[in-house]
Design an enzyme around this catalytic site. Structure first.
Site, PDB file in Angstrom:
ATOM      1  N   ARG A 297       0.865  -1.188   0.000  1.00 37.69           N
ATOM      2  CA  ARG A 297       0.000   0.000   0.000  1.00 37.69           C
ATOM      3  C   ARG A 297       0.892   1.224   0.000  1.00 37.69           C
ATOM      4  O   ARG A 297       1.849   1.287   0.787  1.00 37.69           O
ATOM      5  CB  ARG A 297      -0.872  -0.033   1.263  1.00 37.69           C
ATOM      6  CG  ARG A 297      -1.844   1.107   1.373  1.00 37.69           C
ATOM      7  CD  ARG A 297      -2.520   1.147   2.753  1.00 37.69           C
ATOM      8  NE  ARG A 297      -1.874   2.126   3.604  1.00 37.69           N
ATOM      9  CZ  ARG A 297      -2.464   2.744   4.632  1.00 37.69           C
ATOM     10  NH1 ARG A 297      -3.716   2.463   4.960  1.00 37.69           N
ATOM     11  NH2 ARG A 297      -1.805   3.622   5.355  1.00 37.69           N
TER      12      ARG A 297
ATOM     13  N   TYR B 234      -2.955  11.765   5.247  1.00 45.45           N
ATOM     14  CA  TYR B 234      -3.196  10.481   5.896  1.00 45.45           C
ATOM     15  C   TYR B 234      -2.118   9.471   5.483  1.00 45.45           C
ATOM     16  O   TYR B 234      -1.759   9.366   4.309  1.00 45.45           O
ATOM     17  CB  TYR B 234      -4.577   9.910   5.527  1.00 45.45           C
ATOM     18  CG  TYR B 234      -4.658   8.452   5.875  1.00 45.45           C
ATOM     19  CD1 TYR B 234      -4.823   8.058   7.204  1.00 45.45           C
ATOM     20  CD2 TYR B 234      -4.461   7.464   4.914  1.00 45.45           C
ATOM     21  CE1 TYR B 234      -4.809   6.728   7.555  1.00 45.45           C
ATOM     22  CE2 TYR B 234      -4.447   6.130   5.248  1.00 45.45           C
ATOM     23  CZ  TYR B 234      -4.623   5.768   6.574  1.00 45.45           C
ATOM     24  OH  TYR B 234      -4.592   4.446   6.920  1.00 45.45           O
TER      25      TYR B 234
ATOM     26  N   ASP C 123      -5.089   3.758  -0.082  1.00 38.05           N
ATOM     27  CA  ASP C 123      -6.201   3.994   0.843  1.00 38.05           C
ATOM     28  C   ASP C 123      -6.622   5.463   0.752  1.00 38.05           C
ATOM     29  O   ASP C 123      -5.844   6.349   1.085  1.00 38.05           O
ATOM     30  CB  ASP C 123      -5.730   3.652   2.277  1.00 38.05           C
ATOM     31  CG  ASP C 123      -6.883   3.606   3.267  1.00 38.05           C
ATOM     32  OD1 ASP C 123      -8.008   4.014   2.915  1.00 38.05           O
ATOM     33  OD2 ASP C 123      -6.646   3.145   4.410  1.00 38.05           O
TER      34      ASP C 123
ATOM     35  N   HIS D 129      -9.148   6.606   2.468  1.00 32.29           N
ATOM     36  CA  HIS D 129      -9.567   6.902   3.836  1.00 32.29           C
ATOM     37  C   HIS D 129     -10.831   7.755   3.872  1.00 32.29           C
ATOM     38  O   HIS D 129     -10.917   8.741   4.606  1.00 32.29           O
ATOM     39  CB  HIS D 129      -8.414   7.549   4.615  1.00 32.29           C
ATOM     40  CG  HIS D 129      -8.275   6.995   6.007  1.00 32.29           C
ATOM     41  ND1 HIS D 129      -8.665   7.674   7.123  1.00 32.29           N
ATOM     42  CD2 HIS D 129      -7.805   5.812   6.450  1.00 32.29           C
ATOM     43  CE1 HIS D 129      -8.431   6.941   8.201  1.00 32.29           C
ATOM     44  NE2 HIS D 129      -7.913   5.794   7.821  1.00 32.29           N
TER      45      HIS D 129
ATOM     46  N   GLU E 154      -8.950   1.685  -1.664  1.00 32.19           N
ATOM     47  CA  GLU E 154      -9.633   1.416  -0.386  1.00 32.19           C
ATOM     48  C   GLU E 154     -10.440   2.624   0.083  1.00 32.19           C
ATOM     49  O   GLU E 154      -9.985   3.763  -0.037  1.00 32.19           O
ATOM     50  CB  GLU E 154      -8.560   1.064   0.648  1.00 32.19           C
ATOM     51  CG  GLU E 154      -9.099   0.818   2.045  1.00 32.19           C
ATOM     52  CD  GLU E 154      -7.971   0.451   3.006  1.00 32.19           C
ATOM     53  OE1 GLU E 154      -6.913  -0.036   2.548  1.00 32.19           O
ATOM     54  OE2 GLU E 154      -8.155   0.662   4.219  1.00 32.19           O
TER      55      GLU E 154
ATOM     56  N   GLU F  99     -13.419  -1.388   6.880  1.00 37.02           N
ATOM     57  CA  GLU F  99     -12.681  -1.470   8.146  1.00 37.02           C
ATOM     58  C   GLU F  99     -13.443  -0.857   9.314  1.00 37.02           C
ATOM     59  O   GLU F  99     -13.181  -1.210  10.461  1.00 37.02           O
ATOM     60  CB  GLU F  99     -11.278  -0.858   8.015  1.00 37.02           C
ATOM     61  CG  GLU F  99     -11.252   0.642   7.809  1.00 37.02           C
ATOM     62  CD  GLU F  99      -9.840   1.203   7.642  1.00 37.02           C
ATOM     63  OE1 GLU F  99      -9.047   0.588   6.920  1.00 37.02           O
ATOM     64  OE2 GLU F  99      -9.548   2.240   8.243  1.00 37.02           O
TER      65      GLU F  99
ATOM     66  N   ARG G 210     -13.335  -5.447   3.956  1.00 41.25           N
ATOM     67  CA  ARG G 210     -12.269  -5.213   4.939  1.00 41.25           C
ATOM     68  C   ARG G 210     -12.744  -5.304   6.385  1.00 41.25           C
ATOM     69  O   ARG G 210     -11.990  -4.960   7.308  1.00 41.25           O
ATOM     70  CB  ARG G 210     -11.627  -3.850   4.673  1.00 41.25           C
ATOM     71  CG  ARG G 210     -10.646  -3.972   3.539  1.00 41.25           C
ATOM     72  CD  ARG G 210      -9.865  -2.749   3.267  1.00 41.25           C
ATOM     73  NE  ARG G 210      -9.246  -2.100   4.396  1.00 41.25           N
ATOM     74  CZ  ARG G 210      -8.201  -2.559   5.077  1.00 41.25           C
ATOM     75  NH1 ARG G 210      -7.656  -3.708   4.756  1.00 41.25           N
ATOM     76  NH2 ARG G 210      -7.708  -1.863   6.085  1.00 41.25           N
TER      77      ARG G 210
ATOM     78  N   GLU H 249      -3.966  -7.264   5.541  1.00 41.83           N
ATOM     79  CA  GLU H 249      -3.114  -6.097   5.832  1.00 41.83           C
ATOM     80  C   GLU H 249      -2.090  -6.462   6.907  1.00 41.83           C
ATOM     81  O   GLU H 249      -2.429  -7.112   7.899  1.00 41.83           O
ATOM     82  CB  GLU H 249      -3.989  -4.934   6.322  1.00 41.83           C
ATOM     83  CG  GLU H 249      -3.210  -3.645   6.583  1.00 41.83           C
ATOM     84  CD  GLU H 249      -4.121  -2.488   6.961  1.00 41.83           C
ATOM     85  OE1 GLU H 249      -5.287  -2.730   7.349  1.00 41.83           O
ATOM     86  OE2 GLU H 249      -3.661  -1.331   6.863  1.00 41.83           O
TER      87      GLU H 249
ATOM     88  N   TRP I 269     -11.614  12.127   8.380  1.00 37.17           N
ATOM     89  CA  TRP I 269     -10.170  11.929   8.544  1.00 37.17           C
ATOM     90  C   TRP I 269      -9.719  10.701   7.794  1.00 37.17           C
ATOM     91  O   TRP I 269     -10.363   9.696   7.761  1.00 37.17           O
ATOM     92  CB  TRP I 269      -9.792  11.773  10.029  1.00 37.17           C
ATOM     93  CG  TRP I 269      -8.355  11.394  10.125  1.00 37.17           C
ATOM     94  CD1 TRP I 269      -7.270  12.194   9.849  1.00 37.17           C
ATOM     95  CD2 TRP I 269      -7.825  10.112  10.460  1.00 37.17           C
ATOM     96  NE1 TRP I 269      -6.108  11.478   9.985  1.00 37.17           N
ATOM     97  CE2 TRP I 269      -6.420  10.198  10.347  1.00 37.17           C
ATOM     98  CE3 TRP I 269      -8.409   8.890  10.810  1.00 37.17           C
ATOM     99  CZ2 TRP I 269      -5.587   9.123  10.596  1.00 37.17           C
ATOM    100  CZ3 TRP I 269      -7.600   7.828  11.058  1.00 37.17           C
ATOM    101  CH2 TRP I 269      -6.189   7.942  10.958  1.00 37.17           C
TER     102      TRP I 269
HETATM  103  O1  EZ4 Z   1      -6.865   4.504  10.003  1.00 41.65           O
HETATM  104  O2  EZ4 Z   1      -6.518   1.522  11.929  1.00 41.65           O
HETATM  105  O3  EZ4 Z   1      -6.121   0.730   6.297  1.00 41.65           O
HETATM  106  N1  EZ4 Z   1      -5.816   1.084   7.383  1.00 41.65           N
HETATM  107  C1  EZ4 Z   1      -6.307   2.169   7.982  1.00 41.65           C
HETATM  108  C2  EZ4 Z   1      -5.840   2.413   9.403  1.00 41.65           C
HETATM  109  C3  EZ4 Z   1      -6.904   3.123  10.235  1.00 41.65           C
HETATM  110  C4  EZ4 Z   1      -6.666   2.883  11.700  1.00 41.65           C
HETATM  111  C5  EZ4 Z   1      -7.804   3.444  12.532  1.00 41.65           C
HETATM  112  O4  EZ4 Z   1      -7.703   3.044  13.861  1.00 41.65           O
HETATM  113  O5  EZ4 Z   1      -7.053   2.896   7.390  1.00 41.65           O
HETATM  114  O6  EZ4 Z   1      -4.636   3.141   9.408  1.00 41.65           O
HETATM  115 CO    CO Z   2      -7.882   1.891   5.679  1.00 41.15          CO
END
Ligand code: EZ4
Ligand code: CO
Length: 402
Positions: free
Chosen positions: A147, A159, A210, A212, A236, A262, A283, A339, A402
């Site tokens: 990643r 991020y 990702d 996010h 992701e 996630e 996920r 992961e 975030w």
């Molecule tokens: O932000 O586990 O793909 N992994 C992620 C992680 C999450 C954290 C949040 O607690 O997006 O880094």
């Molecule tokens: Co993630």
């Protein structure tokens, strides 16, 4: 066999972990991870005040009945605190079952379906050259899937990018820090990152990214389309998934494989995504999704729709969850990828474990149960410290995802 005691161990060997230990009258005990990043003590209270008193005297082999008792029996269903607490109990009971039967948990879930679990590492850099260096370092360590997150010019603290020279860790001690976000700068930058990566490292390594949860569906569709020439393994969390329908729009515009889940705590969070085949990888994770019992069912449902797993495995998921994910991942047919964000050496010392990394794959090991222990006297030297995930604001100060 009967459950005679259960208690929580809260520790912070470089980051916070909440662990449930369940003891039986035969001297066998099991461990379950109960860590909910940034909201740790809510789960401790839920377990101590509301669940543990109901466990004493029960048969630890009754994983299905105890799961239903804690889920349906509470009347108040779902939610991350509840489902993390249920997961901790469920995983500890599977650990006990495996130890009592003297076999690794994967044998109780269907047996080995593969030689090892393909894992992906995290590479990151403040700019494109340092991101490329980080990817090359991980290739040298044997990873076949990576990643990549990178600082975006003009955006402070993107991020996935560490602030100093320590490995990236999302939670920070103290109150939540604030980071800045610009969708426009990000969307213009990310294709350049992956173009440079493919030129430097070639076609063979799997690359992942990702988002996010930071884009709207149409922005995510634009990103997916612009990344198609670099054939990512997945994109992701392209957009928040409370509205599962949002992924239909992304799907209409791009063939990039999509992973999400996630933050899900119930399969119902993924039901439309899976049955409409709007995603390729689920996920959801054992610790936040209700345990092995719940994730086995989620994975089996996903298999019918050719959706594969990609269990969350960041550092806030303890070694107990990593082991549980590897045992389940070895057993199910539709395992996709796992992961792997290595824990700090101190965390590994606090949680001695049988799983191991070899040439791009992880193996759960053949110890009975999950093969993870907790060194309580070492853990006691690292007490809980309040910590939070950061928050993010756009350039004009509006709070964003975030
Ligand atoms: O932000 O586990 O793909 N992994 C992620 C992680 C999450 C954290 C949040 O607690 O997006 O880094
Ligand atoms: Co993630």
């Amino acid at each position: 066999m009967k459950i005679v005691a259960a208690r929580l161990i809260v520790c912070s060997p470089d980051r916070n972990f909440v662990t449930l230990r369940i003891d039986t009258d035969e001297g066998i005990y099991g461990l379950g991870d109960a860590t909910l990043n940034g909201r740790e003590l809510a789960v401790v209270a839920y377990l101590e005040e509301h669940i543990i008193p109901c466990l004493i005297g029960r048969d630890p082999f009754a994983t299905e009945d105890i799961w239903q008792y804690l889920y349906r029996g509470a009347y108040w269903r779902r939610g991350p605190v509840t489902m993390t607490a249920i997961a901790a109990v469920d995983v500890a009971l599977w650990d006990i079952k495996g130890k009592a039967l003297k076999t690794p948990v994967y044998n109780l879930l269907g047996g080995k379906s593969r030689q090892g679990a393909l894992v992906y590492a995290h590479a990151n850099g403040s700019d494109i050259p340092s991101a490329i260096d980080s990817v090359k370092k991980h290739i040298a360590e044997g990873y076949q899937a990576i990643r990549v997150q990178c600082g975006v010019p003009g955006v402070l603290s993107s991020y996935g990018v560490p602030k100093g020279d320590k490995p990236y860790e999302p939670a920070e001690r103290g109150l939540p820090s604030e980071s800045v976000w610009s969708t426009e700068k990000y969307l213009n930058f990310v294709p350049k990152l992956f173009e440079a990566l493919r030129i430097e490292i070639g076609e063979d390594i799997h690359l992942l990214h990702d988002v996010h949860h930071r884009l709207t569906p149409i922005e995510a569709a634009r990103l997916g389309r612009s990344l198609e020439p670099y054939h990512l393994f997945w994109l992701e969390d392209p957009t928040p998934a409370e509205n599962q329908e949002a992924f239909r729009l992304i799907r209409q515009h791009t063939v990039i494989p999509i992973a999400t889940g996630e933050v899900f705590n119930s399969f119902w969070d993924a039901h439309d995504l899976v049955r409409n085949q709007w995603i390729d990888y689920l996920r959801m994770t054992i610790v936040h999704g209700g345990g092995i019992t719940a994730l086995k069912k989620a994975a089996d449902f996903a298999a019918v729709y050719q959706v594969r797993t990609g269990f969350h495995g960041a550092t806030d998921l303890s070694p107990v969850t990593m082991a549980a994910a590897l045992h389940l991942g070895m057993a199910i047919h539709n395992f996709g990828i796992q992961e792997h964000m290595p824990h700090s050496p101190l965390t590994d010392d606090v949680f001695p474990h049988a799983y191991r990394f070899e040439e791009g794959y992880m193996h759960p090991g053949d110890a009975p149960g999950l093969g993870v222990d907790l060194d309580e006297s070492l853990a006691a030297q690292y007490p809980y410290q309040r910590a939070y995930l950061p928050v993010a604001r756009t350039l004009d100060g509006t709070l964003t995802d975030w």
